[in-house]
Design a protein around this motif. Structure first.
Motif, PDB file in Angstrom:
ATOM      1  N   HIS A 103      20.704 138.082  -0.699  1.00  0.00           N
ATOM      2  CA  HIS A 103      21.982 137.692  -0.100  1.00  0.00           C
ATOM      3  C   HIS A 103      21.722 136.777   1.092  1.00  0.00           C
ATOM      4  O   HIS A 103      20.817 137.017   1.890  1.00  0.00           O
ATOM      5  CB  HIS A 103      22.764 138.927   0.355  1.00  0.00           C
ATOM      6  N   TYR A 104      22.521 135.736   1.220  1.00  0.00           N
ATOM      7  CA  TYR A 104      22.302 134.760   2.291  1.00  0.00           C
ATOM      8  C   TYR A 104      22.457 135.361   3.681  1.00  0.00           C
ATOM      9  O   TYR A 104      21.829 134.891   4.646  1.00  0.00           O
ATOM     10  CB  TYR A 104      23.266 133.579   2.133  1.00  0.00           C
ATOM     11  N   GLN A 105      23.266 136.436   3.814  1.00  0.00           N
ATOM     12  CA  GLN A 105      23.437 137.052   5.130  1.00  0.00           C
ATOM     13  C   GLN A 105      22.133 137.673   5.625  1.00  0.00           C
ATOM     14  O   GLN A 105      21.869 137.708   6.839  1.00  0.00           O
ATOM     15  CB  GLN A 105      24.555 138.088   5.088  1.00  0.00           C
ATOM     16  N   GLU A 106      21.311 138.148   4.702  1.00  0.00           N
ATOM     17  CA  GLU A 106      20.000 138.678   5.079  1.00  0.00           C
ATOM     18  C   GLU A 106      19.109 137.552   5.583  1.00  0.00           C
ATOM     19  O   GLU A 106      18.348 137.725   6.539  1.00  0.00           O
ATOM     20  CB  GLU A 106      19.362 139.377   3.882  1.00  0.00           C
ATOM     21  N   LEU A 107      19.188 136.408   4.937  1.00  0.00           N
ATOM     22  CA  LEU A 107      18.413 135.246   5.393  1.00  0.00           C
ATOM     23  C   LEU A 107      18.868 134.815   6.776  1.00  0.00           C
ATOM     24  O   LEU A 107      18.039 134.514   7.652  1.00  0.00           O
ATOM     25  CB  LEU A 107      18.555 134.110   4.385  1.00  0.00           C
ATOM     26  N   LEU A 108      20.183 134.778   7.009  1.00  0.00           N
ATOM     27  CA  LEU A 108      20.698 134.356   8.312  1.00  0.00           C
ATOM     28  C   LEU A 108      20.270 135.292   9.432  1.00  0.00           C
ATOM     29  O   LEU A 108      20.204 134.889  10.597  1.00  0.00           O
ATOM     30  CB  LEU A 108      22.229 134.275   8.266  1.00  0.00           C
ATOM     31  N   ALA A 109      19.974 136.541   9.096  1.00  0.00           N
ATOM     32  CA  ALA A 109      19.548 137.508  10.108  1.00  0.00           C
ATOM     33  C   ALA A 109      18.099 137.308  10.531  1.00  0.00           C
ATOM     34  O   ALA A 109      17.668 137.876  11.545  1.00  0.00           O
ATOM     35  CB  ALA A 109      19.742 138.929   9.580  1.00  0.00           C
ATOM     36  N   ASN A 110      17.346 136.507   9.813  1.00  0.00           N
ATOM     37  CA  ASN A 110      15.942 136.242  10.145  1.00  0.00           C
ATOM     38  C   ASN A 110      15.887 135.288  11.336  1.00  0.00           C
ATOM     39  O   ASN A 110      16.226 134.115  11.232  1.00  0.00           O
ATOM     40  CB  ASN A 110      15.227 135.632   8.937  1.00  0.00           C
ATOM     41  N   LYS A 111      15.452 135.775  12.468  1.00  0.00           N
ATOM     42  CA  LYS A 111      15.444 134.983  13.700  1.00  0.00           C
ATOM     43  C   LYS A 111      14.405 133.874  13.686  1.00  0.00           C
ATOM     44  O   LYS A 111      14.445 132.970  14.534  1.00  0.00           O
ATOM     45  CB  LYS A 111      15.233 135.890  14.908  1.00  0.00           C
ATOM     46  N   ASP A 112      13.480 133.917  12.758  1.00  0.00           N
ATOM     47  CA  ASP A 112      12.479 132.851  12.668  1.00  0.00           C
ATOM     48  C   ASP A 112      13.032 131.608  11.995  1.00  0.00           C
ATOM     49  O   ASP A 112      12.409 130.541  12.025  1.00  0.00           O
ATOM     50  CB  ASP A 112      11.243 133.333  11.905  1.00  0.00           C
ATOM     51  N   ILE A 113      14.185 131.725  11.365  1.00  0.00           N
ATOM     52  CA  ILE A 113      14.786 130.586  10.668  1.00  0.00           C
ATOM     53  C   ILE A 113      15.677 129.810  11.641  1.00  0.00           C
ATOM     54  O   ILE A 113      16.564 130.370  12.278  1.00  0.00           O
ATOM     55  CB  ILE A 113      15.584 131.053   9.447  1.00  0.00           C
ATOM     56  N   ASP A 114      15.412 128.524  11.760  1.00  0.00           N
ATOM     57  CA  ASP A 114      16.147 127.663  12.686  1.00  0.00           C
ATOM     58  C   ASP A 114      17.333 126.962  12.026  1.00  0.00           C
ATOM     59  O   ASP A 114      18.307 126.617  12.689  1.00  0.00           O
ATOM     60  CB  ASP A 114      15.225 126.575  13.242  1.00  0.00           C
ATOM     61  N   ALA A 115      17.227 126.696  10.734  1.00  0.00           N
ATOM     62  CA  ALA A 115      18.203 125.853  10.057  1.00  0.00           C
ATOM     63  C   ALA A 115      18.306 126.264   8.594  1.00  0.00           C
ATOM     64  O   ALA A 115      17.377 126.871   8.043  1.00  0.00           O
ATOM     65  CB  ALA A 115      17.803 124.379  10.162  1.00  0.00           C
ATOM     66  N   ASP A 129       5.797 117.073   8.544  1.00  0.00           N
ATOM     67  CA  ASP A 129       5.568 116.850   9.965  1.00  0.00           C
ATOM     68  C   ASP A 129       6.710 117.397  10.819  1.00  0.00           C
ATOM     69  O   ASP A 129       6.596 117.469  12.044  1.00  0.00           O
ATOM     70  CB  ASP A 129       5.431 115.360  10.249  1.00  0.00           C
ATOM     71  N   ALA A 130       7.814 117.773  10.184  1.00  0.00           N
ATOM     72  CA  ALA A 130       8.996 118.175  10.944  1.00  0.00           C
ATOM     73  C   ALA A 130       9.542 119.543  10.553  1.00  0.00           C
ATOM     74  O   ALA A 130      10.144 120.218  11.387  1.00  0.00           O
ATOM     75  CB  ALA A 130      10.106 117.135  10.772  1.00  0.00           C
ATOM     76  N   ALA A 131       9.361 119.956   9.305  1.00  0.00           N
ATOM     77  CA  ALA A 131      10.022 121.176   8.844  1.00  0.00           C
ATOM     78  C   ALA A 131       9.193 121.899   7.800  1.00  0.00           C
ATOM     79  O   ALA A 131       8.311 121.310   7.159  1.00  0.00           O
ATOM     80  CB  ALA A 131      11.397 120.838   8.269  1.00  0.00           C
ATOM     81  N   ARG A 132       9.489 123.179   7.659  1.00  0.00           N
ATOM     82  CA  ARG A 132       8.907 123.999   6.596  1.00  0.00           C
ATOM     83  C   ARG A 132      10.018 124.808   5.941  1.00  0.00           C
ATOM     84  O   ARG A 132      10.836 125.413   6.634  1.00  0.00           O
ATOM     85  CB  ARG A 132       7.867 124.984   7.151  1.00  0.00           C
ATOM     86  N   ILE A 133      10.051 124.821   4.627  1.00  0.00           N
ATOM     87  CA  ILE A 133      10.939 125.726   3.895  1.00  0.00           C
ATOM     88  C   ILE A 133      10.237 127.073   3.839  1.00  0.00           C
ATOM     89  O   ILE A 133       9.163 127.198   3.248  1.00  0.00           O
ATOM     90  CB  ILE A 133      11.213 125.234   2.462  1.00  0.00           C
ATOM     91  N   ILE A 134      10.812 128.086   4.472  1.00  0.00           N
ATOM     92  CA  ILE A 134      10.114 129.379   4.542  1.00  0.00           C
ATOM     93  C   ILE A 134      10.872 130.510   3.857  1.00  0.00           C
ATOM     94  O   ILE A 134      10.352 131.624   3.769  1.00  0.00           O
ATOM     95  CB  ILE A 134       9.798 129.780   5.993  1.00  0.00           C
ATOM     96  N   ALA A 135      12.109 130.236   3.396  1.00  0.00           N
ATOM     97  CA  ALA A 135      12.884 131.323   2.803  1.00  0.00           C
ATOM     98  C   ALA A 135      13.908 130.763   1.822  1.00  0.00           C
ATOM     99  O   ALA A 135      14.362 129.622   1.957  1.00  0.00           O
ATOM    100  CB  ALA A 135      13.592 132.131   3.884  1.00  0.00           C
ATOM    101  N   ILE A 136      14.265 131.578   0.845  1.00  0.00           N
ATOM    102  CA  ILE A 136      15.273 131.220  -0.158  1.00  0.00           C
ATOM    103  C   ILE A 136      16.187 132.416  -0.372  1.00  0.00           C
ATOM    104  O   ILE A 136      15.720 133.553  -0.495  1.00  0.00           O
ATOM    105  CB  ILE A 136      14.614 130.817  -1.494  1.00  0.00           C
ATOM    106  N   ALA A 137      17.483 132.144  -0.422  1.00  0.00           N
ATOM    107  CA  ALA A 137      18.461 133.164  -0.784  1.00  0.00           C
ATOM    108  C   ALA A 137      19.271 132.670  -1.968  1.00  0.00           C
ATOM    109  O   ALA A 137      19.719 131.527  -1.987  1.00  0.00           O
ATOM    110  CB  ALA A 137      19.389 133.468   0.397  1.00  0.00           C
TER     111      ALA A 137
END
Length: 504
Positions: free
Chosen positions: A145-157, A102-110
Motif C-alpha cells: 500500500h502506498y501509505q506504507e511507503l509514504l511513512a518511510n522517512k528515508d524517502i524524499d520524493a 548522480d541525483a536520485a535513487r529509486i529505493i521503494a515501490i508500492a
C-alpha cells in the motif's frame, strides 16, 4: 546529544544495510564516549552542527569511502519511491529517473499488485546493476500500500504512476507526508478534487511536477519553440487554437473473472463504485506494456479528452498565456459514446472552448494529433515526432511534421534578448530533481497542472449537454447550470477518496 558542538568526532562508522546507510558517530569529550545511530536524513542534520569541530580536530578516517562525502554520496541523493508500477511507470517514469544516478535513487515501490511489485523490483535493480556496474547498488523495498511507503522517512520524493482515479488522493497524502511529487496526468478525476490537491500542495511547499513532458526540450523541443513564437507575435494576434486528439473505440468483454492472486482489487478500485473484476476493465497481468482497459471506462477517467488532452491543452495554455485560468464557455458540437460493450468513454467528438482573451480552442478527433495556433498573420503547428505512442489510438488526421508553419520565415525567426523567453527545461524528470535540490521554480507546477486538467474536464462536461455551458474560472463552477455543477465532483466510496483523508 545536547552538547554535540563541543564534542569531537573520534570515529565515524558507516554501515550499509539493505534500505539505507546507518551512520554511527562515536563522540568523545575529555572523559566520556557516546554512541548514537541515525538514519540518513537525521545524520545529515545532526552532523552538520558539529562538522567543523570534528573535521578540524581529527578529520574523517581514511576507512570511509570517498563516495560517502562526494557529489554522489547517499546523503546527497534524492531517495525516490515509485507508486504504481504498470505501463507508464516502466516505459517512462522509472526508465527516465533511473538514468540520473548522480541525483536520485529509486529505493521503494508500492503497488496494489504483488506481481507488479516483483516485476518493478527486478527492473529497477537490474537496470542499476547494469548502468552502475554494482550488482547490489540498491535493494528495493516493496509495499502493498502506498501509505506504507509514504511513512518511510528515508524517502524524499515519489513518482505517482497510478491509474487516473488515484492521482489526486495519493498526491495530497504525499504532500502531507512532506514528499516531493512527480505525478502523471491527468491530475484528477474532478475539478473539485483537483482544487483540493493544488491547494494542499502549495500549502505544504513540496515540489510538484506534472508529467507534461512536452514542455521540456528533451525529447520534443518543438513545443517550446512554437509557444515562444506565438507569445512573441510571429503569427500576429492569436485567434484560434486547434487541438487534435484521438477518441477511444467501443468494446470490452464483460465476463466476470476471478481476481488475480496478490492483487488488492478493492483498494485498486479506490473511491470509485465497487464493480466485479474483469480483465478488460482493469489490466492484463502480467502484460504491463499493453493499453489497460481502465483507460476506456468513465468510472476511472474521462477518456482521451483528459488522457491526451492534458498534454496538448497544457501546450495550448502555454502558447496562449492562460496557464493560471481556464475557459469561460464550452460547447460540444458533436460526440459519440459507445452503444455496445462496457468501454464507455467518448469516441469521435468536437468541443469548442472560449477564453476571456477572446481566443477560441477547437478540440477535434479529425485534426492531426497536435496543437495548431492560428493568428491574423499566419499559423504554427506542433506535434510529437512520430505521432502518438504505439499503444494509443490514432487520431483520424494521421501523422504530421513535428513543427510547421504557414510561412518558412516564421520558423526561421530569432527570439531577441528582450522578447519572451519561456522556461527552459532539459528533461521533465531531471527538472523536477534539480528543483528539489536548488529550491527554484519547476516547469510544470501544481496550479498550472490543475488548470490544464480542469479545462479538459470542462470540455468533458460539455459532452453531456446539448447547450453551451458558461464557466467561471475563478470560482471554478458552471454559471446557472445546477446539473453541470454536479459534475464538479463525484461520490466517493468510503474509506477511499479525497473526502476521507485523515478521517479513517
Amino acid at each position: 546529544m545536547a552538547n554535540f558542538a563541543v564534542k569531537l568526532v573520534s570515529r565515524l562508522q558507516i554501515i550499509q544495510t539493505n534500505e539505507k546507510l546507518t551512520y554511527k558517530l562515536i563522540l568523545t569529550n575529555m572523559d566520556t564516549t557516546e554512541n548514537a545511530s541515525y538514519n540518513r536524513r537525521d545524520f545529515v542534520k545532526t552532523a552538520a552542527k558539529g562538522a567543523a569541530v570534528a573535521t578540524v580536530a581529527f578529520g574523517f578516517p581514511t576507512i570511509v569511502p570517498s563516495s560517502v562525502f562526494g557529489k554522489t554520496a547517499p546523503s546527497n541523493m534524492i531517495n525516490v519511491g515509485q507508486i504504481g508500477c504498470g505501463r507508464i511507470a516502466t516505459v517512462h517514469d522509472l526508465q527516465t529517473t533511473l538514468r540520473y544516478t548522480d541525483a536520485a535513487r529509486i529505493i521503494a515501490i508500492a503497488d496494489f499488485s504483488g506481481l507488479r511489485q516483483d516485476l518493478g523490483k527486478k527492473y529497477v535493480e537490474s537496470t542499476y546493476a547494469r548502468t552502475t556496474g554494482k550488482p547490489n547498488f540498491v535493494d528495493v523495498k516493496l509495499y502493498d500500500h502506498y501509505q506504507e511507503l509514504l511513512a518511510n522517512k528515508d524517502i524524499d520524493a515519489v513518482q505517482i504512476s497510478t491509474p487516473d482515479h488515484w492521482h489526486a488522493q495519493v498526491a495530497i497524502e504525499a504532500a502531507q507526508a512532506g514528499k516531493h511529487i512527480y505525478c502523471q496526468k491527468p491530475t484528477s478525476l474532478t475539478i473539485e478534487e483537483g482544487r483540493t490537491m493544488s491547494d494542499m500542495i502549495r500549502k505544504t511547499g513540496v515540489v510538484f511536477q506534472l508529467g507534461s513532458q512536452q514542455r521540456s526540450v528533451e525529447p520534443w523541443p518543438q513545443f517550446k519553440r512554437a509557444c515562444e513564437l506565438v507569445r512573441n507575435g510571429r503569427i500576429g494576434t492569436l485567434r484560434t487554437v486547434r487541438v487534435g486528439l484521438p477518441g477511444d473505440p467501443a468494446g470490452g468483454i464483460a465476463t466476470e473473472m476471478p481476481v488475480p492472486d496478490r492483487f488488492n482489487y478493492d483498494a485498486w478500485l479506490g473511491s470509485t463504485p465497487y464493480i466485479y473484476y474483469t480483465q478488460d476493465r482493469v489490466f492484463d497481468e502480467p502484460h504491463i506494456s499493453s493499453r489497460p482497459g481502465w483507460l476506456r471506462c468513465e468510472q476511472f477517467g474521462a477518456g482521451m479528452i483528459t488522457g491526451w488532452g492534458v498534454h496538448h491543452i497544457d501546450i495550448a495554455h502555454w502558447g496562449m498565456n492562460t496557464e493560471y485560468t481556464g475557459p469561460i464557455e464550452a460547447e460540444c458540437v458533436h460526440v459519440e459514446f459507445p452503444k455496445k460493450g462496457f468501454w464507455n468513454v467518448h469516441g469521435t467528438f468536437e468541443v469548442n472552448l472560449k477564453y476571456a482573451t477572446g481566443v477560441e480552442m477547437v478540440i477535434n478527433d479529425t485534426y492531426d494529433n497536435g496543437v495548431r495556433f492560428e493568428g491574423d498573420k499566419g499559423w504554427i503547428f506542433c506535434t510529437r515526432d512520430g505521432g502518438v505512442t504505439a499503444s494509443d489510438p490514432k487520431s483520424k488526421g494521421g501523422t504530421a511534421l513535428a513543427i510547421k508553419a504557414s510561412y518558412p520565415k516564421i520558423l526561421e525567426s530569432v527570439i531577441g534578448p528582450n522578447e519572451v523567453h519561456l522556461y527552459n527545461s532539459p528533461e521533465q524528470h531531471r527538472n523536477w530533481l534539480d528543483c528539489i535540490k536548488n529550491k527554484k521554480p519547476n516547469i510544470s507546477p501544481v496550479e498550472v497542472a490543475h488548470r490544464s486538467c480542469s479545462a479538459c474536464l470542462v470540455a468533458h462536461a460539455s459532452m453531456k449537454f446539448k447547450t453551451k455551458l458558461h464557466f467561471d474560472p475563478v470560482k471554478e463552477h458552471f454559471i446557472g447550470n445546477a446539473e453541470a455543477n454536479k459534475l464538479l465532483s463525484r461520490p466517493q466510496r468510503y474509506p477511499y477518496g479525497t473526502s476521507y483523508i485523515g478521517k479513517v
